[in-house]
Design an enzyme around this catalytic site. Sequence first.
Site, short mmCIF file in Angstrom:
data_model
loop_
_atom_site.label_atom_id
_atom_site.label_comp_id
_atom_site.label_asym_id
_atom_site.label_seq_id
_atom_site.Cartn_x
_atom_site.Cartn_y
_atom_site.Cartn_z
N LEU A 158 46.63 38.96 55.56
CA LEU A 158 46.20 38.14 56.71
C LEU A 158 46.45 36.67 56.44
CD1 LEU A 158 42.75 39.88 57.38
CD2 LEU A 158 44.82 40.12 58.76
N GLY A 159 46.40 36.30 55.17
CA GLY A 159 46.60 34.88 54.83
C GLY A 159 46.60 34.72 53.32
N GLU A 160 46.93 33.50 52.88
CA GLU A 160 46.91 33.23 51.45
C GLU A 160 46.01 32.05 51.17
OE1 GLU A 160 50.15 33.71 49.01
OE2 GLU A 160 51.33 34.94 50.40
N LYS A 178 45.50 36.45 47.83
CA LYS A 178 45.74 36.84 49.22
C LYS A 178 44.47 37.35 49.89
CE LYS A 178 50.57 37.78 48.55
NZ LYS A 178 51.64 38.71 48.39
N ASP A 205 33.87 21.31 53.56
CA ASP A 205 35.31 21.48 53.82
C ASP A 205 35.51 22.08 55.21
OD1 ASP A 205 38.03 21.29 53.30
OD2 ASP A 205 38.15 23.23 52.27
#
Length: 280
Positions: A24-26, A31, A141
Amino acid sequence: MYHYHPPAGRKPTVFGPYLLLHTLGEGEFGKVKLGIQIESGREVAIKLIKKDHIDSSSRMTKVEREISVLRTVCHPYIVKLYDVIETEKYIGIILQCASGGELFEYILAHRYLKERDACRLFAQLISGVHYMHQKHIVHRDLKLENLLLDRDRNIIITDFGFANQFTSAKNDLMATSCGSPCYAAPELVVSEGMYVGSAVDIWSCGVILYAMLCGYLPFDDDPANPEGDNINLLYKYILNTQLAFPDYVSDDARDLLQKMLVPDPAKRCTMQIIMEHNWL
């Protein structure tokens, strides 16, 4: 309910009681994969952290902090932690799956959001951040990339690697600067060392609201510092630049943003003022 049928001849990868599907993303440590709980068919997001990528105590602290914060929160607009699984090579953080993608992509697809839509999403963000602050947690963040959407287009606040817990409202002072420059409050850049954590989150929420309503970031276009990489230049730019708005932003929304995006944290508005504001 999801039924997974692996491609012929390919054995699915199993991680604990989960099937691992596509990426789905890094992230910084590894991952994030889509996972399916084999027994129930529930979709989850699995943050796979390679143990040999945690090569310093500060990185380990970040992973432990994220897990510890997620264990203490339970809120409709904050990502849910289901489980933590450790194997010889990996730490797997099993999280709620946000099937609506990133808020960032959602805004890009619309260029900017209509105020009613922005107001609904921003109210959810503020609800989640206010809840964290009441639990003495600051995120530190908050940015578009860390805000996901569920399938009903509700906000999910993620990525608590920079989050920190303070012991009481009086002790809401943080000493390490972090976060992404374009979303970071100016006081994070000034190296006097101490700042009020909750005010930092309020600044970032202001930047996020501005991006929702305008379709671009408020302090991202200094010609002398095109990438925003020189943080001291960015800080000077923020201090010396009047907040400007495209003409499609309403007066009430401008008023709220002008109260949130105040460089001096002592003059920045509080959560209470945001929640009681006309626009919201």
